[in-house]
Write an enzyme that holds these catalytic residues in place. Structure first.
Site, PDB file in Angstrom:
ATOM      1  N   ARG A 185      65.172  14.929  14.675  1.00 30.71           N
ATOM      2  CA  ARG A 185      65.307  15.903  15.765  1.00 30.71           C
ATOM      3  C   ARG A 185      66.729  15.894  16.346  1.00 30.71           C
ATOM      4  O   ARG A 185      67.270  16.943  16.704  1.00 30.71           O
ATOM      5  CB  ARG A 185      64.283  15.590  16.857  1.00 30.71           C
ATOM      6  CG  ARG A 185      64.292  16.602  17.998  1.00 30.71           C
ATOM      7  CD  ARG A 185      63.052  16.451  18.869  1.00 30.71           C
ATOM      8  NE  ARG A 185      62.983  17.465  19.905  1.00 30.71           N
ATOM      9  CZ  ARG A 185      63.081  17.202  21.219  1.00 30.71           C
ATOM     10  NH1 ARG A 185      63.277  15.964  21.636  1.00 30.71           N
ATOM     11  NH2 ARG A 185      62.998  18.180  22.088  1.00 30.71           N
ATOM     12  N   HIS A 203      69.029  19.126  16.793  1.00 26.94           N
ATOM     13  CA  HIS A 203      69.596  19.528  18.084  1.00 26.94           C
ATOM     14  C   HIS A 203      71.120  19.467  18.078  1.00 26.94           C
ATOM     15  O   HIS A 203      71.773  20.161  18.857  1.00 26.94           O
ATOM     16  CB  HIS A 203      69.011  18.671  19.217  1.00 26.94           C
ATOM     17  CG  HIS A 203      67.644  19.105  19.627  1.00 26.94           C
ATOM     18  ND1 HIS A 203      67.135  18.936  20.884  1.00 26.94           N
ATOM     19  CD2 HIS A 203      66.667  19.735  18.927  1.00 26.94           C
ATOM     20  CE1 HIS A 203      65.905  19.441  20.950  1.00 26.94           C
ATOM     21  NE2 HIS A 203      65.597  19.916  19.766  1.00 26.94           N
ATOM     22  N   ASN A 229      66.851  18.086  25.928  1.00 29.77           N
ATOM     23  CA  ASN A 229      67.239  16.814  25.288  1.00 29.77           C
ATOM     24  C   ASN A 229      66.915  15.565  26.100  1.00 29.77           C
ATOM     25  O   ASN A 229      66.662  14.501  25.544  1.00 29.77           O
ATOM     26  CB  ASN A 229      68.743  16.833  24.992  1.00 29.77           C
ATOM     27  CG  ASN A 229      69.088  17.809  23.885  1.00 29.77           C
ATOM     28  OD1 ASN A 229      68.243  18.126  23.051  1.00 29.77           O
ATOM     29  ND2 ASN A 229      70.318  18.292  23.873  1.00 29.77           N
ATOM     30  N   HIS A 279      57.409  18.612  12.500  1.00 27.67           N
ATOM     31  CA  HIS A 279      56.463  18.223  13.545  1.00 27.67           C
ATOM     32  C   HIS A 279      55.244  17.486  12.978  1.00 27.67           C
ATOM     33  O   HIS A 279      54.311  17.199  13.701  1.00 27.67           O
ATOM     34  CB  HIS A 279      56.046  19.444  14.369  1.00 27.67           C
ATOM     35  CG  HIS A 279      57.143  19.953  15.243  1.00 27.67           C
ATOM     36  ND1 HIS A 279      57.010  21.042  16.073  1.00 27.67           N
ATOM     37  CD2 HIS A 279      58.419  19.508  15.426  1.00 27.67           C
ATOM     38  CE1 HIS A 279      58.155  21.249  16.725  1.00 27.67           C
ATOM     39  NE2 HIS A 279      59.018  20.340  16.342  1.00 27.67           N
TER      40      HIS A 279
HETATM   41  C1  HEM Z   1      60.863  25.984  15.514  1.00 22.80           C
HETATM   42  C2  HEM Z   1      61.330  25.688  16.707  1.00 22.80           C
HETATM   43  C3  HEM Z   1      61.099  24.338  17.333  1.00 22.80           C
HETATM   44  C4  HEM Z   1      60.612  24.105  18.568  1.00 22.80           C
HETATM   45  C5  HEM Z   1      60.222  25.153  19.591  1.00 22.80           C
HETATM   46  C6  HEM Z   1      60.532  22.684  18.726  1.00 22.80           C
HETATM   47  C7  HEM Z   1      60.083  22.045  19.870  1.00 22.80           C
HETATM   48  C8  HEM Z   1      59.841  20.699  19.966  1.00 22.80           C
HETATM   49  C9  HEM Z   1      59.294  20.045  21.120  1.00 22.80           C
HETATM   50  C10 HEM Z   1      58.936  20.731  22.424  1.00 22.80           C
HETATM   51  C11 HEM Z   1      59.169  18.735  20.824  1.00 22.80           C
HETATM   52  C12 HEM Z   1      58.640  17.639  21.734  1.00 22.80           C
HETATM   53  C13 HEM Z   1      59.752  17.138  22.639  1.00 22.80           C
HETATM   54  C14 HEM Z   1      59.189  16.190  23.656  1.00 22.80           C
HETATM   55  O1  HEM Z   1      58.681  16.687  24.665  1.00 22.80           O
HETATM   56  O2  HEM Z   1      59.230  14.965  23.451  1.00 22.80           O
HETATM   57  C15 HEM Z   1      59.633  18.546  19.483  1.00 22.80           C
HETATM   58  C16 HEM Z   1      59.647  17.340  18.817  1.00 22.80           C
HETATM   59  C17 HEM Z   1      60.165  17.167  17.555  1.00 22.80           C
HETATM   60  N1  HEM Z   1      60.814  18.123  16.809  1.00 22.80           N
HETATM   61 FE1  HEM Z   1      60.854  20.087  17.180  1.00 22.80          FE
HETATM   62  N2  HEM Z   1      60.972  22.077  17.581  1.00 22.80           N
HETATM   63  C18 HEM Z   1      61.334  23.052  16.708  1.00 22.80           C
HETATM   64  C19 HEM Z   1      61.891  22.864  15.457  1.00 22.80           C
HETATM   65  C20 HEM Z   1      62.186  21.631  14.938  1.00 22.80           C
HETATM   66  C21 HEM Z   1      63.020  21.420  13.786  1.00 22.80           C
HETATM   67  C22 HEM Z   1      63.743  22.514  13.023  1.00 22.80           C
HETATM   68  C23 HEM Z   1      63.058  20.081  13.577  1.00 22.80           C
HETATM   69  C24 HEM Z   1      63.790  19.298  12.519  1.00 22.80           C
HETATM   70  C25 HEM Z   1      64.327  19.788  11.428  1.00 22.80           C
HETATM   71  C26 HEM Z   1      62.239  19.467  14.587  1.00 22.80           C
HETATM   72  C27 HEM Z   1      61.968  18.130  14.664  1.00 22.80           C
HETATM   73  C28 HEM Z   1      61.211  17.541  15.656  1.00 22.80           C
HETATM   74  C29 HEM Z   1      60.771  16.162  15.611  1.00 22.80           C
HETATM   75  C30 HEM Z   1      60.959  15.194  14.460  1.00 22.80           C
HETATM   76  C31 HEM Z   1      60.115  15.924  16.815  1.00 22.80           C
HETATM   77  C32 HEM Z   1      59.528  14.593  17.292  1.00 22.80           C
HETATM   78  C33 HEM Z   1      60.641  13.856  18.036  1.00 22.80           C
HETATM   79  C34 HEM Z   1      60.335  12.435  18.421  1.00 22.80           C
HETATM   80  O3  HEM Z   1      59.254  11.927  18.129  1.00 22.80           O
HETATM   81  O4  HEM Z   1      61.218  11.810  19.020  1.00 22.80           O
HETATM   82  N3  HEM Z   1      61.754  20.436  15.407  1.00 22.80           N
HETATM   83  N4  HEM Z   1      60.055  19.746  18.978  1.00 22.80           N
END
Ligand code: HEM
Ligand SMILES: *[C@@H]1O[C@H](CO)[C@@H](O)[C@H](O)[C@H]1NC(C)=O
Ligand SMILES: *[C@@H]1O[C@H](CO)[C@@H](O)[C@H](O)[C@H]1NC(C)=O
Ligand SMILES: *[C@@H]1O[C@H](CO)[C@@H](O)[C@H](O)[C@H]1NC(C)=O
Ligand SMILES: *[C@@H]1O[C@H](CO)[C@@H](O)[C@H](O)[C@H]1NC(C)=O
Ligand SMILES: *[C@@H]1O[C@H](CO)[C@@H](O)[C@H](O)[C@H]1NC(C)=O
Ligand SMILES: *[C@@H]1O[C@H](CO)[C@@H](O)[C@H](O)[C@H]1NC(C)=O
Ligand SMILES: *[C@@H]1O[C@H](CO)[C@@H](O)[C@H](O)[C@H]1NC(C)=O
Length: 356
Positions: free
Chosen positions: A67, A71, A100, A200
């Site tokens: 992530r 970002h 972030n 995700h």
């Molecule tokens: C399509 C649009 C996307 C949206 C709206 C989105 C939104 C989010 C949100 C809201 C979270 C949770 C954050 C939190 O509250 O802790 C999250 C987690 C995460 N996202 Fe996305 N995301 C998107 C695309 C992506 C992309 C493109 C990637 C990587 C290539 C990604 C990788 C991740 C990962 C791995 C997590 C887990 C992070 C952790 O466990 O620390 N996301 N995302």
């Protein structure tokens, strides 16, 4: 005559000078696999060592690093701007913006990797490349037999602004339309958006990212009532951005890079409104069903899309700098010009190797 000869001669000198300046810049405009082959042959192995150690301690870190790379790339290109804790221009950094902070994690892993790399090859490997390698290693550690080559040669940026993060990152309330447009603005098409959302299948989310929006989904019948009841029981009533309570996005296999994320969506078990949007739009839903039917197909497309994401507006050649400490830009006295002089000298060698 003499004067036109001498102006021709000076034109030739000028042209040579211009070419010398342009050639390295032009040849560095593209990222290349093995950019550090000669300047820091252990770079990728050292990053891998740091990521593997961190993963052994806390497997959730893999999700954090993937992530972090996303970002980084979506905000002023893949230039490690997300890692800066102080903005030299003043004002709030990307790192401290709502999308972030506090949810991003993995900064300490990048610092550990950077320390190893600096020890072995000082002032050579950018933080942006370390982040791209670390994301790849995270994919490797969570996905069986998964490995892709990461083109490198990114340079680090010197600007980080919270508003840029707010304006460029999709959020959990984004609609299908927002998601498609937001990714298109970063050269990624609708399919690649769906492919990358498969990340995700890893990691966690904070209550503020889903709790309130999911009450609207409950009303419209787009979330499983049992699932929302579970989330309501988990999250404190007074949930705010900094409430530390989290849940796994893919409850069954949160540390495995599989296609389970897509399988959950038609069961109304997508955690975020934005996740659920992928099955509410006919075009996007076709991709979701393809990835449910064929995990190998998804992984293949996932690696390609990760490489493409890593290629968003990179700074190369003499742009930016190679940061010494990933959290702060180099002090003026630590002479980014020393780096500028070093860079063209060595990579020119592999230009010849690469093009011959
Ligand atoms: C399509 C649009 C996307 C949206 C709206 C989105 C939104 C989010 C949100 C809201 C979270 C949770 C954050 C939190 O509250 O802790 C999250 C987690 C995460 N996202 Fe996305 N995301 C998107 C695309 C992506 C992309 C493109 C990637 C990587 C290539 C990604 C990788 C991740 C990962 C791995 C997590 C887990 C992070 C952790 O466990 O620390 N996301 N995302
Ligand atoms: C680095 O070495 C690898 C393996 O030999 C090769 O595939 C790659 O093209 C090389 N890259 C550069 C920039 O020299
Ligand atoms: C190990 O992981 C925990 C969180 O699970 C973290 O607080 C700690 O700093 C990590 N230790 C190292 C050495 O990375
Ligand atoms: C990581 O990549 C290597 C190839 O370099 C592969 O042999 C190994 O199986 C991968 N590990 C995982 C867990 O995918
Ligand atoms: C999916 O969303 C896009 C972007 O908003 C829109 O152009 C398209 O018509 C939608 N497709 C379907 C089948 O709903
Ligand atoms: C998403 O929508 C919910 C419900 O309308 C709202 O409470 C929340 O603040 C929004 N989150 C973001 C990040 O915009
Ligand atoms: C799944 O996708 C892979 C990779 O594209 C392909 O080789 C394979 O034939 C597909 N399998 C099925 C059952 O369609
Ligand atoms: C990097 O900079 C940060 C912020 O000033 C500082 O806290 C940290 O100790 C520095 N790290 C190293 C290895 O110098």
């Amino acid at each position: 005559m003499a004067s036109s000869n001498s102006s021709l001669a000076s034109l030739a000198v000028l042209l040579t000078a211009v070419l010398c300046l342009l050639l390295p810049a032009a040849s560095h405009a593209q990222l290349r696999v093995g950019f550090y082959n000669t300047t820091c042959p252990n770079a990728e192995a050292l990053v891998r060592r740091a990521v593997t150690a961190a993963f052994a301690n806390n497997s959730g870190i893999a999700a954090g690093l993937i992530r972090l790379h996303f970002h980084d790339c979506f905000v002023n290109g893949c230039d490690a701007s997300v890692l800066l804790s102080i903005n030299p221009g003043g004002g709030t950094t990307e790192r401290d913006s709502a999308p972030n902070n506090p949810s991003l994690r993995g900064f300490n892993v990048i610092d550990a990797a950077k320390a190893l790399v600096e020890q072995s090859c000082p002032r050579t490997v950018s933080c942006a490349d370390i982040l791209a390698f670390a994301a790849r290693d995270s994919v490797n550690l969570t996905g069986t037999n998964s490995f892709y080559q990461v083109p490198s040669g990114r340079r680090d940026g010197i600007v980080s602004r919270a508003t840029d993060a707010l304006n460029n990152l999709p959020g959990p309330n984004s609609t299908a339309d927002d998601l498609i447009k937001g990714f298109a603005a970063k050269t990624l098409n609708a399919e690649e958006m769906v492919v990358l959302s498969g990340s995700h299948t890893l990691g966690r989310s904070h209550c503020a990212s889903f709790l309130f929006k999911n009450r609207e989904r409950l009303a419209s019948g787009t979330i499983s009532p049992a699932f929302q009841a579970l989330l309501e029981a988990l999250c404190p009533r007074n949930t705010g951005q900094f409430t530390p309570v989290t849940t796994e996005i893919d409850l069954s296999t949160p540390v495995v890079l599989d296609n389970n994320y897509y399988r959950l969506l038609p069961l109304n078990l997508g955690l975020h409104f934005s996740d659920d949007q992928l099955i509410r739009n006919g075009t996007l839903n076709v991709f979701v069903n393809q990835f449910i039917a064929n995990q190998t197909l998804w992984k293949q497309k996932f690696f390609a899309a990760m490489i493409k994401m890593g290629n968003i507006e990179p700074k190369t050649g003499t742009q930016g700098q190679v940061r010494l400490n990933c959290s702060i830009v180099n002090a003026a006295s630590s002479s980014s010009s020393a780096v500028v002089i070093e860079m063209p000298l060595v990579p020119e060698d592999h230009d010849e190797v690469a093009t011959s």
